[in-house]
Design a protein around this motif. Sequence first.
Motif, short mmCIF file in Angstrom:
data_model
loop_
_atom_site.label_atom_id
_atom_site.label_comp_id
_atom_site.label_asym_id
_atom_site.label_seq_id
_atom_site.Cartn_x
_atom_site.Cartn_y
_atom_site.Cartn_z
N HIS A 265 -30.04 -3.97 -32.58
CA HIS A 265 -29.57 -4.15 -31.07
C HIS A 265 -30.37 -4.80 -30.64
CE1 HIS A 265 -31.61 -0.52 -31.26
NE2 HIS A 265 -31.03 -0.27 -29.58
N TYR A 266 -29.03 -4.83 -28.80
CA TYR A 266 -30.31 -4.71 -28.16
C TYR A 266 -29.70 -3.96 -26.42
CZ TYR A 266 -27.31 -8.61 -26.88
OH TYR A 266 -25.74 -9.42 -26.60
N ASP A 267 -30.85 -3.37 -25.64
CA ASP A 267 -30.39 -2.51 -25.00
C ASP A 267 -30.13 -2.73 -23.80
OD1 ASP A 267 -31.79 -0.70 -26.78
OD2 ASP A 267 -33.45 -0.66 -25.85
N ASN A 268 -28.53 -2.14 -23.04
CA ASN A 268 -28.12 -3.01 -21.65
C ASN A 268 -29.25 -1.89 -21.01
OD1 ASN A 268 -27.24 -3.51 -19.66
ND2 ASN A 268 -25.35 -1.98 -19.61
N ALA A 269 -30.45 -2.90 -20.73
CA ALA A 269 -31.71 -2.91 -20.22
C ALA A 269 -31.97 -4.16 -19.96
CB ALA A 269 -32.72 -1.77 -20.73
N GLU A 270 -33.17 -4.43 -18.85
CA GLU A 270 -34.58 -5.36 -18.38
C GLU A 270 -35.59 -4.99 -18.78
OE1 GLU A 270 -30.94 -6.81 -16.94
OE2 GLU A 270 -31.37 -4.99 -15.33
N VAL A 271 -36.10 -3.66 -18.74
CA VAL A 271 -36.58 -2.97 -19.83
C VAL A 271 -36.64 -1.45 -20.19
CG1 VAL A 271 -39.52 -2.65 -19.30
CG2 VAL A 271 -38.41 -3.91 -17.93
N THR A 272 -36.98 -1.47 -21.20
CA THR A 272 -36.72 -0.01 -21.74
C THR A 272 -38.41 1.02 -22.19
OG1 THR A 272 -34.54 -0.65 -23.03
CG2 THR A 272 -36.06 0.86 -24.68
N LEU A 273 -38.72 1.83 -22.28
CA LEU A 273 -39.55 2.51 -22.68
C LEU A 273 -38.96 3.80 -23.83
CD1 LEU A 273 -41.84 3.98 -22.45
CD2 LEU A 273 -41.36 5.79 -20.22
N ASN A 274 -39.64 3.37 -24.72
CA ASN A 274 -39.37 4.89 -25.91
C ASN A 274 -40.47 5.35 -26.03
OD1 ASN A 274 -38.69 5.89 -28.58
ND2 ASN A 274 -37.56 3.84 -29.23
N PHE A 288 -38.20 -4.68 -34.88
CA PHE A 288 -38.60 -5.51 -33.57
C PHE A 288 -38.32 -7.11 -33.77
CE2 PHE A 288 -40.58 -2.28 -31.74
CZ PHE A 288 -40.27 -1.83 -30.38
N GLY A 289 -37.54 -7.96 -33.94
CA GLY A 289 -36.70 -8.85 -33.94
C GLY A 289 -37.14 -10.39 -32.90
N ASP A 290 -36.38 -10.80 -32.70
CA ASP A 290 -35.80 -11.83 -31.80
C ASP A 290 -35.84 -11.15 -30.27
OD1 ASP A 290 -37.08 -13.86 -33.79
OD2 ASP A 290 -34.78 -14.66 -33.95
N PHE A 291 -36.49 -11.97 -29.06
CA PHE A 291 -35.41 -12.13 -28.01
C PHE A 291 -33.49 -11.97 -28.66
CE2 PHE A 291 -34.90 -13.05 -23.56
CZ PHE A 291 -35.04 -11.54 -23.24
N SER A 292 -33.07 -11.74 -27.38
CA SER A 292 -31.29 -11.65 -27.44
C SER A 292 -31.60 -13.15 -26.84
CB SER A 292 -30.85 -10.69 -27.54
OG SER A 292 -31.17 -11.06 -25.48
N GLN A 293 -32.50 -13.75 -26.43
CA GLN A 293 -31.79 -14.89 -25.58
C GLN A 293 -32.65 -16.11 -26.29
OE1 GLN A 293 -29.38 -15.38 -23.44
NE2 GLN A 293 -29.55 -13.02 -22.76
N GLU A 294 -33.47 -15.69 -27.04
CA GLU A 294 -34.33 -16.84 -27.83
C GLU A 294 -34.45 -16.79 -29.19
OE1 GLU A 294 -37.83 -16.84 -25.76
OE2 GLU A 294 -37.12 -16.86 -23.79
N PRO A 295 -33.24 -17.00 -29.81
CA PRO A 295 -32.76 -16.78 -31.21
C PRO A 295 -33.09 -17.12 -31.78
CG PRO A 295 -30.36 -17.26 -30.30
CD PRO A 295 -31.43 -16.73 -29.50
N THR A 296 -34.07 -17.55 -32.89
CA THR A 296 -34.29 -18.58 -34.13
C THR A 296 -33.41 -18.44 -35.11
OG1 THR A 296 -35.98 -16.59 -34.81
CG2 THR A 296 -36.22 -18.22 -33.18
N PRO A 297 -33.20 -19.52 -36.05
CA PRO A 297 -32.69 -19.40 -37.22
C PRO A 297 -33.24 -18.29 -38.24
CG PRO A 297 -33.53 -21.51 -36.87
CD PRO A 297 -34.19 -21.03 -35.67
N GLN A 318 -34.46 -7.21 -26.42
CA GLN A 318 -35.11 -7.77 -27.51
C GLN A 318 -34.74 -6.61 -28.97
OE1 GLN A 318 -39.01 -9.12 -26.87
NE2 GLN A 318 -38.30 -9.89 -29.16
N ILE A 319 -34.44 -7.58 -29.79
CA ILE A 319 -33.42 -6.75 -31.00
C ILE A 319 -34.28 -5.55 -32.01
CG2 ILE A 319 -32.30 -7.55 -33.22
CD1 ILE A 319 -31.38 -10.01 -31.69
N HIS A 320 -34.33 -4.65 -31.53
CA HIS A 320 -34.65 -3.40 -32.09
C HIS A 320 -33.79 -2.89 -33.23
CE1 HIS A 320 -34.17 -2.66 -28.37
NE2 HIS A 320 -33.97 -0.73 -28.93
N GLY A 321 -34.87 -2.07 -33.68
CA GLY A 321 -34.33 -0.72 -34.50
C GLY A 321 -35.06 -0.44 -34.92
N ALA A 322 -34.28 1.35 -36.14
CA ALA A 322 -34.98 2.22 -36.33
C ALA A 322 -34.50 2.11 -37.75
CB ALA A 322 -35.00 3.29 -35.58
N LEU A 323 -35.93 2.13 -38.98
CA LEU A 323 -35.30 2.72 -40.21
C LEU A 323 -35.84 3.65 -40.23
CD1 LEU A 323 -38.61 0.43 -41.15
CD2 LEU A 323 -36.31 -0.51 -40.94
N PRO A 324 -35.42 3.92 -42.39
CA PRO A 324 -34.62 5.79 -41.92
C PRO A 324 -36.15 6.31 -42.27
CG PRO A 324 -33.40 4.42 -43.29
CD PRO A 324 -34.11 3.75 -43.28
#
Length: 384
Positions: A265-274, A288-297, A318-324
């Motif tokens: 997912h990506y966050d409803n934020a400009e900057v995130t602290l985790n 972490f993957g692509d930046f949502s505004q700059e997707p790549t194939p 920044q598209i990101h997630g958490a593994l189990p």
Amino acid sequence: MSAGRPFLACACFFSDNIFVGRYGLHVRYRDEGQLRRDHGRVTVGRRAPPPPDRGGGRGRWGADRPRVLQALRERGCRGEEDFRAALREVSAASPIEAEVQRRKQLIHQSVERKTIISKCYKRKHPEVYILQDSFLAPDFLEIVSYCMSPDAHLHGLLRYIESFSDKRIYRLPVFTEEFCQAFVDELENFEQSDMPKGRPNTMNNYGVLLNELGMDETFITPLREKYLQPITALLYPDLGGACLDSHKAFVVKYSLHEDLDLSSHYDNAEVTLNVSLGKDFTEGNLYFGDFSQEPTPVPKYIEIEHVVAQGLLHRGGQIHGALPIASGERWNLIIWMRSSAIRNQLCPMCNKKPELVEAEGFGDGFTETLDDDVPETVNLCSLW
């Protein structure tokens, strides 16, 4: 509040990002014709990468036409009947009008919960509700001190913190382990109480909204304004890092018999602290993957381990997630930091000029823009 003005939300919350549970997707929905027009057809044989699900933030799949239908197919939606089943799940099982009303009621329900908690909840560690320097790691205080010095610059800051690839993701110490232990103990005490509880989002079933717990004014706001903003001003000047004027803060919990992971997912934020708070756990790394505004194939992902008491700063988009997780229990503090100077121009969730509606507290970080707020050629925030 920004210049004394109330914070607002974007009206897209009441029409966009409707969850289709069977396929794990969020879509924009007004009627069947609109859904088909928005998401279009997918050329047979052309495999677009599936969009990330909504996790900690709301995805923008209504504007990503072919990908959503392709993702439906990759998740088992094969023909007309399956597509209609997906439509029925949105429009019949949970009528859109009822979902809109439910979302509108969230504001009032949050206020009611906060009032009850303030009056009735008995705090186990009342000291953790007021930010103190002793809660913060000495190395973190040194980083803040450097960032506030007159000669501070980005390259100098990067000597103090860990940087990951070219994705502008940074790790830094934040809290002491003693504070993390006391904070988690307080959160567990609240979880075990009979107080009403609001959850961070639709995909995190276990967690705590810190504004409802009463930590916004005395802990999160000073942490953002006094300590984090000098750092983000150097790391993310283009995202309003020098003028992050609101936030949403919550804690999420993962364990074997509760939430195990979090979809991309990506966050409803400009900057995130985790920040990893503990406790004892194995696996559950962030990716972490692509930046949502700059997707790549073909997105390139990196995986980052949690380090207790340390935090990751990253762009909200920044598209990101958490593994189990594989064992134990993991608690993380999440702070979505927002800049009204940036998001007033474009809502990061619907990618349009925000249609402003009333909200409670910091809302979604928007403010009503006055004509003299926006210079024609200069971003005042970037001149900090």
